[in-house]
Design an enzyme around this catalytic site. Sequence first.
Site, short mmCIF file in Angstrom:
data_model
loop_
_atom_site.label_atom_id
_atom_site.label_comp_id
_atom_site.label_asym_id
_atom_site.label_seq_id
_atom_site.Cartn_x
_atom_site.Cartn_y
_atom_site.Cartn_z
N LYS A 71 0.80 -1.23 0.00
CA LYS A 71 0.00 0.00 0.00
C LYS A 71 0.84 1.28 0.00
O LYS A 71 0.52 2.23 -0.70
CB LYS A 71 -0.95 0.01 1.20
CG LYS A 71 -2.08 -1.01 1.06
CD LYS A 71 -3.06 -0.91 2.22
CE LYS A 71 -4.20 -1.90 2.03
NZ LYS A 71 -5.27 -1.74 3.01
N ASP A 108 -10.31 2.61 2.25
CA ASP A 108 -10.51 1.87 3.51
C ASP A 108 -11.39 2.65 4.50
O ASP A 108 -12.27 2.09 5.14
CB ASP A 108 -9.16 1.54 4.16
CG ASP A 108 -8.43 0.42 3.43
OD1 ASP A 108 -9.10 -0.44 2.82
OD2 ASP A 108 -7.18 0.40 3.46
#
Length: 281
Positions: A71, A108
């Site tokens: 990420k 997220d």
Amino acid sequence: MSGTKDSIKAGVIGWPIEHSRSPAVHRFWLQAYGIDGRYDRFPVQPDALPRFLKDMQAAGIKGVNVTVPHKEAAFQLMDSADEISRRLSAVNTIEVLEDGTLRGSNTDGFGFLENLRHGAPDWQPEKTIATVLGAGGAARAVVAALQADGWNEVRVSNRTEERALKLARDLGPGISVASWEKRGIALQGAELLVNTTTLGMTGSDPLDLDLAALPDQALVNDIVYVPLKTALLSAAAARGLAIVDGLGMLLHQARPGFKAWFGIDPEVTEAQRKYVLEADL
Ligand code: ATR
């Protein structure tokens, strides 16, 4: 689902990637909306990440989800990125734009907030205090989402306190740090408790936490979803508190990517929850 030569292609990159449930999430929607598309697992070793991203357009891949450990590294390789991913220096969703450039985003926090909204529609907090356990990547996304959602104070408690302090430095203001030993006390006055640690997950240690200090109107959310009803959620329900499990965060965070690649803003349904939980990995 093998698709045709014209299938729209997307997938998820990580290392390892075999246990990702993202293919089940997206394949359910591809089927449900009758879209000629594929969503595959792409095992990408860390040193192969730049090459993979560079080659996506030539490979006809419209975009990917990004998971551990890529990420942060992927964020550095984006041509453009949305505000929240810039704040977190991490992306979980990449789109190959028409001109071939890569746009990163981080959904997220969106998934986390949407999960609460759908999972507890009657919960109307004043957004005073939220307590978050953990200080990893998931905690960062959750804390940033709560800040963006207008919460006054987010209390963070993590086993390694230095990590919580760094999170507060990076994302402050409005973040306070409580020591891990005093995590029970950090529940005082909180309208929301979120566990972002791996404690309580099948195969991990249990989360040792006394919920007595939580107000009766508090909502408890665990981002662990294996098992779906963690010991934390069971204890909260036994106390009469509202609970939301972690599966919805996985499902809702997937929506923006699906929309970007396949053109439809998909709906999270009970049938999909069941499908994703029961999917063979
Ligand atoms: P992610 O990026 O998915 O959030 P992570 O960075 O590995 O994952 O974070 C895992 C979280 O679980 C961390 O907050 C970690 O605490 P540390 O920062 O002290 O490592 C927490 N965690 C994992 N095992 C734990 C344990 N046995 N006791 C307390 N906290 C634990």
